[in-house]
Design an enzyme around this catalytic site. Structure first.
Site, PDB file in Angstrom:
ATOM      1  N   HIS A 294     -29.658   6.873 -25.464  1.00 39.05           N
ATOM      2  CA  HIS A 294     -29.754   5.972 -26.711  1.00 39.05           C
ATOM      3  C   HIS A 294     -29.552   4.357 -26.010  1.00 39.05           C
ATOM      4  O   HIS A 294     -28.693   4.096 -25.540  1.00 39.05           O
ATOM      5  CB  HIS A 294     -28.620   6.200 -27.578  1.00 39.05           C
ATOM      6  CG  HIS A 294     -28.731   7.475 -28.268  1.00 39.05           C
ATOM      7  ND1 HIS A 294     -27.449   8.450 -28.470  1.00 39.05           N
ATOM      8  CD2 HIS A 294     -29.764   8.184 -28.978  1.00 39.05           C
ATOM      9  CE1 HIS A 294     -28.190   9.459 -29.278  1.00 39.05           C
ATOM     10  NE2 HIS A 294     -29.394   9.278 -29.485  1.00 39.05           N
ATOM     11  N   PHE A 468     -24.436   5.059 -23.029  1.00 40.55           N
ATOM     12  CA  PHE A 468     -23.775   5.792 -22.126  1.00 40.55           C
ATOM     13  C   PHE A 468     -24.017   7.369 -22.685  1.00 40.55           C
ATOM     14  O   PHE A 468     -23.186   8.146 -22.679  1.00 40.55           O
ATOM     15  CB  PHE A 468     -22.121   5.638 -21.941  1.00 40.55           C
ATOM     16  CG  PHE A 468     -21.908   4.270 -21.903  1.00 40.55           C
ATOM     17  CD1 PHE A 468     -22.613   3.504 -20.857  1.00 40.55           C
ATOM     18  CD2 PHE A 468     -21.062   3.469 -22.636  1.00 40.55           C
ATOM     19  CE1 PHE A 468     -22.324   2.020 -20.855  1.00 40.55           C
ATOM     20  CE2 PHE A 468     -20.829   2.235 -22.393  1.00 40.55           C
ATOM     21  CZ  PHE A 468     -21.462   1.557 -21.563  1.00 40.55           C
ATOM     22  N   HIS A 469     -25.360   7.577 -23.093  1.00 43.03           N
ATOM     23  CA  HIS A 469     -25.570   9.131 -23.808  1.00 43.03           C
ATOM     24  C   HIS A 469     -26.708   9.697 -22.830  1.00 43.03           C
ATOM     25  O   HIS A 469     -27.457  10.347 -23.501  1.00 43.03           O
ATOM     26  CB  HIS A 469     -25.905   9.006 -25.123  1.00 43.03           C
ATOM     27  CG  HIS A 469     -24.694   8.460 -26.028  1.00 43.03           C
ATOM     28  ND1 HIS A 469     -25.113   7.867 -27.515  1.00 43.03           N
ATOM     29  CD2 HIS A 469     -23.395   8.476 -25.632  1.00 43.03           C
ATOM     30  CE1 HIS A 469     -23.874   7.584 -27.727  1.00 43.03           C
ATOM     31  NE2 HIS A 469     -23.076   7.764 -26.961  1.00 43.03           N
ATOM     32  N   PRO A 470     -26.611   9.787 -21.504  1.00 42.45           N
ATOM     33  CA  PRO A 470     -27.848  10.514 -20.890  1.00 42.45           C
ATOM     34  C   PRO A 470     -27.860  11.921 -21.045  1.00 42.45           C
ATOM     35  O   PRO A 470     -26.595  12.485 -20.980  1.00 42.45           O
ATOM     36  CB  PRO A 470     -27.636   9.989 -19.209  1.00 42.45           C
ATOM     37  CG  PRO A 470     -25.994   9.858 -19.350  1.00 42.45           C
ATOM     38  CD  PRO A 470     -25.890   9.111 -20.600  1.00 42.45           C
TER      39      PRO A 470
END
Length: 532
Positions: A294, A468-470
């Site tokens: 995101h 920080f949403h890999p």
């Protein structure tokens, strides 16, 4: 002689801590949990505002960075990942979010049997301890505490009223399958303290004689023999060690770590492995592909006549008051998650369900980790929940200590660029509503001069950054190219599973920490069922 265990879990992060708890609950099994980082005995892990001191700190963060991103006008980004017991749950924003029912139903429609919304909801509820008690959507009595924010801000209430004036309804709960609307986020805290997966799941199991936790243990490679994972080779204090798995090895190293470990072990696309100087053990072309994240666009507005955190946090007396409030009440800015007010909405009527998420903050700064601005301001951060852009994570050398190349490939599709421009326009429309007018909001970033489609896309490249949403780099699927099947077993390698955010076929519509816990909860059940 190598150590032995029934199960060897790689990574004591969000998923690994829960999995270690569930598997070691059977006293007849033996579990070893390997963590490259250290113990979670750093005080800033447990104080909510401490994420400021944990991110980009080698004590708690891998301190990764991306390659230069064309879609971000050539900028490279810091890419935080937890390197400590609890992993990202020890350094993240603590927001409790499941995503939308549509996300999981889409997984099921893609061939991932058993992963629809009705299938996964019981796993969310199982570990949950919801402040409002149990009902058909929430659980109570579990380890994963969910509470309301311990802070309110007039500027956030004004933004919420402005969103309502713009046609975005209010909601009390983002976690019932359709998260459209505005609300203060619920958080993984207990009485003003962070709840991490290490605290929630690992500590209660720490005294079990059949669970061994090894910190400072960075994995070099898997031991693959006759097409099966038989153990793990790791480094501790510069010494190479091996542990053998009698049943399974389970990777819980996350969307960066899990594909990296696979490739270091010779499992991946032949062309990638050969370029990195790694012998090919098993051709699995999708390892490290399908990276999704995101991208947040951080719009900043100066205001007058209303309090923001900028003024308080930039003065010594203000900082002292913040510390005193937390000391006495466990409330106020030190108890804050990075974002307080959330909004889910659509960038256009073409979307059936919300495709945007806002994180509204009563503060502003140039970039994460820097000082707040010297003027009153708020930040309206907005991200595309379902990006089409796909990136990669790949090894560049056989050395396990060398960071893999991380290329998110943000804004690489026309649809993503359109959504980015529309997001900026929508934000301006909300800010122009009557509830915010008394505070004379003035756009500081990116600035009102950006107006045309081309200018807005360029602006998005300037202000965009990871939230920080890999996910997705070891994709689950029914097709032969998927890295894992619906039972999370790695294709072509026996006795090896992956249970973390890397298995997501598509990214969930919101913060990804609690969905990762759900994946681990379901994985534990799948594993136990296979070895009964």
């Amino acid at each position: 002689m190598a150590l032995e265990a029934d199960y060897v879990i790689v990574g004591a992060g969000t998923a690994g801590c829960l999995l270690a708890n569930r598997l070691s609950a059977d006293p007849n099994t033996n579990v070893v949990l390997l963590e490259a980082g250290g113990r979670d005995n750093y005080h800033w892990i447990h104080i909510p505002v401490g994420y400021l001191y944990c991110i980009s700190n080698p004590r708690t963060d891998w301190c990764f960075s991306t390659d230069a991103e064309p879609g971000l006008n050539g900028r490279a980004l810091a890419y935080p990942r937890g390197k400590v017991l609890g992993g990202c749950s020890s350094i993240n924003g603590m927001i409790y979010m499941r995503g939308q029912a549509r996300d999981y139903d889409q997984w099921r429609q893609m061939g991932c049997a058993g992963w629809g919304w009705d299938d996964v909801l019981p796993y969310f509820r199982k570990s949950e301890d919801y402040f409002g008690g149990a009902d058909d959507m929430h659980g109570a009595g579990g380890e994963w505490r969910v509470e309301e924010m311990r802070v309110r801000w007039d500027i956030l209430d004004a933004f919420r009223a402005a969103a309502e004036a713009a046609g975005i309804p209010r909601t009390d709960d983002f976690n019932r399958g359709n998260n459209e609307g505005s609300s203060y986020f619920k958080v993984n805290q207990r009485g003003g303290w962070r709840v991490s997966s290490a605290k929630a799941f690992l500590r209660p199991a720490a005294e079990r004689r059949n669970l061994r936790v090894e910190t400072g243990a960075q994995v070099r490679r898997l031991t693959i023999e006759e097409g099966a994972a038989r153990g793990v080779v790791f480094s501790r204090n510069s010494e190479e060690r091996e542990i053998r798995a009698r049943r399974e090895v389970i990777l819980c190293a996350g969307s960066i770590g899990s594909p990296h470990v696979l490739e270091l072990s010779g499992i991946g696309a032949g062309r990638v492995l050969q370029a990195a100087g790694i012998p090919v053990v098993r051709e699995l072309a999708q390892v490290g592909e399908n990276l999704q994240d995101h991208l947040q666009l951080r719009l900043i507005y100066k205001v007058t006549g209303i309090r923001t955190l900028n003024e308080q946090a930039s003065r010594l007396v203000g900082k002292a008051a913040i510390g005193l409030e937390y000391l006495l009440r466990r409330s106020g800015p030190m108890a804050m998650a990075p974002s307080q007010l959330g909004i889910f909405t659509r960038s256009s009527d073409a979307y059936e369900t919300p495709n945007l998420q806002y994180h509204i903050q009563p503060l502003s700064l140039e970039k994460f980790g820097e000082r707040v601005h010297p003027f009153p301001a708020f930040t309206a951060s907005v991200c595309n929940l379902r990006p089409e852009s796909r990136g990669t994570v790949h090894s560049v050398a056989p050395d396990f200590r060398k960071q893999p190349a991380i290329r998110p490939n943000y804004l690489s599709t026309e649809t993503d660029r359109i959504v980015a421009a529309d997001s900026i326009r929508l934000t301006r429309g909300i800010v122009a509503q009557a509830p915010l007018r008394p505070y004379r909001p003035e756009e500081f970033k990116p600035g009102p001069a950006y107006e045309t489609q081309q200018e807005l896309v360029a602006a998005a490249g300037d202000i965009g950054t990871t939230i920080f949403h890999p996910v997705g780099t070891c994709r689950m699927g029914a097709d032969p190219d998927a890295v894992v099947a619906s039972d999370l077993k790695v294709r072509g390698i026996d006795r090896l599973r992956i249970a973390d955010a890397s298995i997501m076929p598509t990214i969930t519509s919101g913060n990804t920490n609690s969905p990762t816990l759900m994946i681990a909860e379901k994985a534990a059940e799948l594993i136990r069922a296979d070895w009964r």
